[in-house]
Write a protein that holds these residues in place. Structure first.
Motif, short mmCIF file in Angstrom:
data_model
loop_
_atom_site.label_atom_id
_atom_site.label_comp_id
_atom_site.label_asym_id
_atom_site.label_seq_id
_atom_site.Cartn_x
_atom_site.Cartn_y
_atom_site.Cartn_z
N PRO A 125 0.82 -1.23 0.00
CA PRO A 125 0.00 0.00 0.00
C PRO A 125 0.85 1.27 0.00
CG PRO A 125 -0.72 -1.51 1.72
CD PRO A 125 0.53 -2.09 1.16
N ALA A 126 1.99 1.18 0.69
CA ALA A 126 2.83 2.38 0.82
C ALA A 126 3.45 2.80 -0.52
CB ALA A 126 3.94 2.11 1.83
N PHE A 136 -4.53 -1.67 -7.56
CA PHE A 136 -4.76 -2.88 -6.78
C PHE A 136 -3.50 -3.29 -6.03
CE2 PHE A 136 -7.77 -2.98 -10.27
CZ PHE A 136 -8.95 -3.24 -9.59
N LEU A 137 -3.74 -3.97 -4.91
CA LEU A 137 -2.61 -4.49 -4.13
C LEU A 137 -2.48 -5.99 -4.43
CD1 LEU A 137 -0.54 -4.21 -1.76
CD2 LEU A 137 -2.41 -4.82 -0.23
N ILE A 138 -1.42 -6.34 -5.12
CA ILE A 138 -1.16 -7.76 -5.36
C ILE A 138 0.29 -8.04 -5.00
CG2 ILE A 138 -1.08 -9.64 -7.05
CD1 ILE A 138 -3.30 -8.31 -8.60
N ARG A 292 5.36 -9.58 10.51
CA ARG A 292 4.61 -8.96 11.61
C ARG A 292 5.57 -9.03 12.79
NH1 ARG A 292 -0.99 -11.70 12.36
NH2 ARG A 292 -0.93 -10.47 14.27
N PHE A 295 6.26 -11.64 15.57
CA PHE A 295 5.37 -12.79 15.35
C PHE A 295 5.88 -13.66 14.21
CE2 PHE A 295 1.57 -14.76 13.40
CZ PHE A 295 1.26 -15.61 14.45
N ASN A 326 6.12 -19.60 12.60
CA ASN A 326 5.03 -18.66 12.28
C ASN A 326 5.20 -18.07 10.89
OD1 ASN A 326 4.02 -19.08 14.80
ND2 ASN A 326 4.81 -17.17 15.67
N GLU A 329 4.05 -20.36 8.07
CA GLU A 329 2.58 -20.39 7.94
C GLU A 329 2.06 -19.11 7.30
OE1 GLU A 329 0.45 -22.96 8.33
OE2 GLU A 329 2.42 -23.90 8.45
N TYR A 330 2.68 -18.00 7.68
CA TYR A 330 2.27 -16.71 7.13
C TYR A 330 2.44 -16.69 5.61
CZ TYR A 330 1.24 -11.75 7.92
OH TYR A 330 0.64 -10.51 7.95
N HIS A 333 -0.08 -18.85 3.55
CA HIS A 333 -1.41 -18.30 3.29
C HIS A 333 -1.39 -17.07 2.40
CE1 HIS A 333 -3.67 -20.93 5.90
NE2 HIS A 333 -2.67 -20.84 6.76
N ARG A 334 -0.24 -16.41 2.29
CA ARG A 334 -0.27 -15.11 1.62
C ARG A 334 0.66 -14.95 0.42
NH1 ARG A 334 -1.34 -14.64 6.77
NH2 ARG A 334 -2.87 -13.12 7.53
N ARG A 342 -4.50 -16.62 -8.38
CA ARG A 342 -5.91 -16.31 -8.08
C ARG A 342 -6.15 -14.80 -8.17
NH1 ARG A 342 -7.47 -16.93 -2.12
NH2 ARG A 342 -6.61 -14.82 -2.18
N ASP A 343 -5.21 -14.01 -7.62
CA ASP A 343 -5.36 -12.56 -7.68
C ASP A 343 -5.38 -12.06 -9.12
OD1 ASP A 343 -5.50 -12.40 -4.98
OD2 ASP A 343 -3.56 -11.44 -4.65
N LEU A 346 -8.73 -12.75 -10.58
CA LEU A 346 -9.72 -11.79 -10.06
C LEU A 346 -9.53 -10.42 -10.72
CD1 LEU A 346 -9.65 -12.71 -6.26
CD2 LEU A 346 -11.53 -13.09 -7.86
N LEU B 259 -10.11 -8.86 -4.12
CA LEU B 259 -8.85 -8.26 -4.52
C LEU B 259 -8.78 -6.92 -3.80
CD1 LEU B 259 -6.57 -8.84 -6.55
CD2 LEU B 259 -7.90 -7.62 -8.26
N THR B 260 -7.64 -6.65 -3.18
CA THR B 260 -7.55 -5.39 -2.43
C THR B 260 -7.31 -4.23 -3.40
OG1 THR B 260 -6.61 -6.63 -0.61
CG2 THR B 260 -6.38 -4.24 -0.52
N ARG B 261 -8.14 -3.20 -3.25
CA ARG B 261 -7.99 -2.02 -4.10
C ARG B 261 -7.44 -0.87 -3.28
NH1 ARG B 261 -10.82 2.32 -5.86
NH2 ARG B 261 -12.83 1.89 -4.88
N LEU B 262 -6.40 -0.23 -3.82
CA LEU B 262 -5.77 0.90 -3.12
C LEU B 262 -6.45 2.18 -3.55
CD1 LEU B 262 -2.12 -0.28 -3.87
CD2 LEU B 262 -3.28 -0.46 -1.67
N TYR B 297 -7.31 -16.31 10.09
CA TYR B 297 -7.98 -17.60 10.16
C TYR B 297 -7.13 -18.71 10.75
CZ TYR B 297 -5.92 -17.70 5.49
OH TYR B 297 -5.07 -17.59 4.44
N TYR B 298 -5.86 -18.52 10.91
CA TYR B 298 -5.13 -19.61 11.58
C TYR B 298 -4.60 -19.17 12.94
CZ TYR B 298 -0.63 -17.61 10.20
OH TYR B 298 0.44 -16.79 10.05
N TYR B 366 -2.93 3.76 5.20
CA TYR B 366 -3.33 3.72 3.78
C TYR B 366 -4.77 3.22 3.69
CZ TYR B 366 1.65 4.29 3.25
OH TYR B 366 2.93 4.78 3.34
N VAL B 373 -15.71 -10.48 -5.71
CA VAL B 373 -16.34 -11.24 -6.80
C VAL B 373 -17.15 -12.36 -6.15
CG1 VAL B 373 -15.94 -12.55 -8.91
CG2 VAL B 373 -14.35 -10.73 -8.25
#
Lengths: 361, 460
Positions: A125-126, A136-138, A292, A295, A326, A329-330, A333-334, A342-343, A346, B259-262, B297-298, B366, B373
């Motif tokens: 975002p920054a 978009f943030l991808i 994080r 963490f 940790n 796992e982070y 998922h991301r 997938r992003d 979308l 989808l995250t939109r900025l 979620y985890y 931000y 979707v």
């Protein structure tokens, strides 16, 4: 891209990947642009802008471009947008760098190109700023099955350590990055030296030189000079394509450090986290999305802070292991390639609904 | 004719005596039969068991034959007929007795099985099977006794029957375990047609039919699964019971991906945060007060929102962070009210503390939102059981959409589950209970479990 394209094809997307052409002068200019967009002071001349425009025009004229969706990666090929009217389709600018506080001259030059795109993608975002187009943030991603990230047998790891003369008897602190001032290699050595005063350990600085980065040879020379033949500091110039070696070095490490001064996303952090390694990294750019603090790793703001965190982790291996677990796992998922694909899918759908923030299929 | 008259006049005593004995015995036996039947009737009238009537009805007619046969045998014994003929005639009467007795037994078996069937309709297959086996046994024994009466060897018949049984056992060796299992299942009566069952190997659905060899399951996707009976006796089966009330309209589960939109908007201090937030579209407020639900979620549930996290980590103000974190979106009817509360708290804090701290460069707040979707899934529920089973399988994105996004971002005011359970199923009490759940205090997996638990309780 080499990992994404086959997966997109598997999903029925006829994806192709083209590279722009440019001479050394062009890449000198784009490197300056890169630094300037990151906010560094650079001396940009009129000739630099001319050089950028001439090479861009050559690519606009010669490059094979067609498709329903065109992804343009980074500022270097930004001017290809001038082909939009002829080619048609939706144009997306994939910006991997931080343009939140750019050098005004460079930004004012590039902004008209950016504004013609249908959408822009940022890794954090920054990095974004107010633009008259959808953003978009991808986050980028790693492929867990690639040579750089797959599991390795212990023999392979041992062989790589032996090849580079790295001892297994002392803790290994590693930074994997290009030889680039923005990665602060000298700062890494300074932090290591503080740690080394208290704990017997070794530093591995493994990196390569990029073809589009003429500065890297100079940085490498400076780093070697600063290391001053310290036997516990291993400056490794790893040739391109040595992904297994990088993987082995990361897996052999006790701690992985990423002391960047400025960073795009910093995928080396994801790579380290995926290997369940404790990571100490600067709180800059996309690193803050991956770590994080306390963490999934430790965020630092300077040389002394980095040294302090390294010592904490070396003397508290259980805490270090917990962070590493940790972190893995982070990333799972991301920041794996499946989420990335997938992003993108979308995003393709979102481009078909430019006015809607929520829609049914 | 003359010869006949002469023979009768010479032997009138040999003829008349057996006839008299026959007549007297028959009259006596018929009288005794009548008395016995009357006594039996009296006893039956005292008892309510319907089997008594079957018993009397089955014995009424054959017993007349038996009276005749006994009378005839007595007369035969008193006659002067030769022993040879006496034996042959006695065997004939005995054969008639065996046949009538066998038919009487068959009538009793038929009658009893009909009564049992009335009480245990669900065990129809087993009752019919047992009835047929008993009848075959009775007839076989009858035949053996008849053959034995006439001194005909039964060895070959016995061997033939054994051979036939062995052949049948070999031919039906695969089917036999299923038939035996079917008897076990029917006897145990643990499930019946219409029940919804789940087998440990994963198959589940409504029992559409049961048979000797297998049962047919109808799945939620309307597929038919055939399961051999002997597999059922060896498996753990969860029986959810009978069919439930059908909804007027089925619930169709959707999945949600985002989808995250900025937006490019950012705040460096509390005043900027309050000013932008005040005029920010609902989508942005929704994102910053909800996206953490999907992110964690985890991990463990924690009441939080992006504003609280930023105030804590970027501005280092844990007092305000705690105040912001304690705002539960569940307490607000819509996003507008939630935004007003957030802005109110921040402004009030600025006024009382004069907090002018600024975030480090690159650590601004931000403002973001999402492009969502909504994709239909294959899961459709017509009743609460189907709904629960689908709820177990849907993605967390789907659960998130129906509980949070649909209520607040689409502005429905209630979550989709509550609306369907109330409007289409008419289960107002359950709908109210689900509406009262504060979903922000659960992880998404925890929320899923809680919903399933409540609905299952209602089903039971």
């Amino acid at each position: 891209m080499s990992r994404m394209i086959p997966l997109l094809k598997e999903l029925g997307v006829d994806a192709r990947w083209n590279i722009i052409q440019g001479n050394n002068e062009f890449f000198q200019v784009t490197k300056k642009f890169h630094n300037a967009l990151h906010g560094r002071t650079e001396k940009i001349t009129k000739n630099d802008f001319n050089c950028f425009q001439e090479t861009s025009q050559k690519n606009i004229d010669e490059m094979e471009l067609d498709g329903d969706i065109i992804f343009i990666h980074d500022p270097q090929p930004l001017a290809l947008i001038n082909r939009k009217e002829k080619v048609g389709g939706k144009w997306i600018w994939r910006c991997h760098i931080d343009i939140s506080r750019p050098n005004p001259a460079v930004w004012n030059f590039l902004e008209p190109y950016v504004n013609q795109y249908d959408a822009a993608i940022f890794s954090a975002p920054a990095f974004s700023r107010q633009l008259p187009l959808r953003q978009f943030l991808i986050s980028p991603s790693i492929d867990p099955l690639s040579d750089k990230n797959k599991e390795l047998p212990q023999q392979t790891i041992d062989a790589v350590l032996e090849k580079y003369g790295i001892s297994r008897d002392k803790p290994i602190i590693t930074q994997v990055s290009r030889f680039d001032y923005l990665k602060d290699p000298v700062g890494v050595i300074q932090a290591f030296e503080i740690v080394r005063n208290h704990i017997d350990c070794q530093l591995v600085f493994a990196g390569g030189t990029a073809t589009d980065d003429p500065e890297s040879d100079k940085v490498l020379a400076e780093v070697r000079e600063r290391a001053n033949n310290n036997p516990d500091i291993h400056i490794l110039l790893i040739p391109p394509g040595s992904d297994i070696e990088i993987n082995a070095l990361q897996r052999a490490s006790t701690i992985i450090v990423q002391k960047s001064l400025s960073e795009g996303f910093g995928l080396t952090v994801s790579e380290a986290l995926w290997k369940a390694k404790p990571v100490v990294a600067s709180a800059v750019g996309g690193i803050t999305l991956q770590i994080r603090d306390k963490f999934t790793g430790l965020l630092t703001y300077g040389i002394e802070g980095t040294a302090y965190d390294l010592r904490q982790l070396l003397t508290n291996p259980e805490y270090a292991n917990w962070l590493g677990k940790n972190g893995k796992e982070y990333v799972r998922h991301r920041f794996l390639i499946t989420r990335h694909i997938r992003d993108y899918m979308l995003l393709f759908l979102a481009l078909e609904h430019p006015q809607d923030d929520i829609f049914y299929l | 004719m003359d010869n006949l008259i002469t023979t009768i006049s010479d032997n009138w005593l040999d003829i008349i005596v057996p006839i008299i004995i026959f007549g007297a015995a028959l009259i006596t036996l018929l009288w005794l039969r009548k008395r016995a039947l009357l006594s039996l009737n009296r006893i039956i009238n005292k008892s309510n068991w319907p089997g008594n009537r079957i018993l009397i009805h089955s014995l009424k007619r054959p017993s007349i034959f038996w009276c005749i046969i006994i009378s005839a045998l007595l007369a035969l014994a008193a006659s002067s007929t030769t022993t040879y003929w006496k034996n042959i005639i006695a065997k004939g009467f005995w054969s008639v007795f065996i046949i009538t007795f066998t038919f009487a037994l068959i009538t009793i078996i038929n009658g009893f099985s009909a009564i049992i069937l009335l009480q245990y309709k669900q065990h129809k297959n087993v009752i019919n099977l047992v009835k047929n086996i008993l009848m075959v046994i009775v007839i076989t024994i009858g035949i053996f006794i008849l053959l034995d009466t006439w001194a005909i060897s039964t060895t070959y018949l016995l061997i033939s029957i054994i051979i036939i049984l062995i052949i049948l056992a070999l031919v039906f060796r695969d089917i036999a375990p299923n038939i035996i299992a079917s008897i076990q299942l029917n006897t145990a009566g643990q499930f019946k047609v219409g029940d919804y069952i789940k087998i440990e190997s994963g198959e589940e659905g409504y029992i559409a039919a049961t048979g000797w060899r297998n049962i047919e399951l109808k799945t939620l996707e309307d597929n038919t699964i055939i399961i051999p009976n002997n597999r059922l006796t060896r498996s753990t089966i969860v029986n959810y019971g009978h069919l439930l009330k059908k909804a007027s309209e089925p619930f169709r589960f959707n999945n949600r991906m985002h989808l995250t939109r900025l937006t490019g908007l950012k705040a460096r201090n509390l005043q900027e945060l309050a000013d932008i937030l005040k005029n920010a579209p609902d989508d942005i407020v929704y994102y910053h007060t909800h996206h953490f639900l999907e992110e964690q979620y985890y991990t463990v549930p924690q009441l939080s929102n992006d504003f609280a996290v930023w105030v804590d980590t970027a501005l280092g103000d844990d007092i305000l962070a705690e105040r912001l974190a304690s705002i539960g979106p569940f307490d607000f009817p819509g996003i507008g009210a939630l935004r007003d509360r957030l802005v109110g708290i921040i402004n009030e804090y600025i006024n009382t503390t004069n907090n002018f701290r600024e975030a480090e460069p690159g650590r601004d707040f931000y403002f973001m939102t999402t492009v969502s979707v909504i994709i239909p899934t294959t899961y459709v529920a017509h009743d609460l059981r189907e709904f629960t089973e689908a709820l177990r399988k849907i993605s967390l994105g789907s659960l998130y959409f129906h509980i949070f996004e649909s209520k607040l971002r689409l502005g429905k005011g209630l979550n989709d589950f509550t609306v369907w359970i109330n409007d289409d199923l008419g289960e107002k009490e359950l709908a109210d209970e689900i509406a009262r759940i504060d979903p922000y205090t659960y992880t998404l997996e925890g929320l899923r479990s809680s919903l399933i638990q409540r609905i299952e309780k209602r089903i039971k």
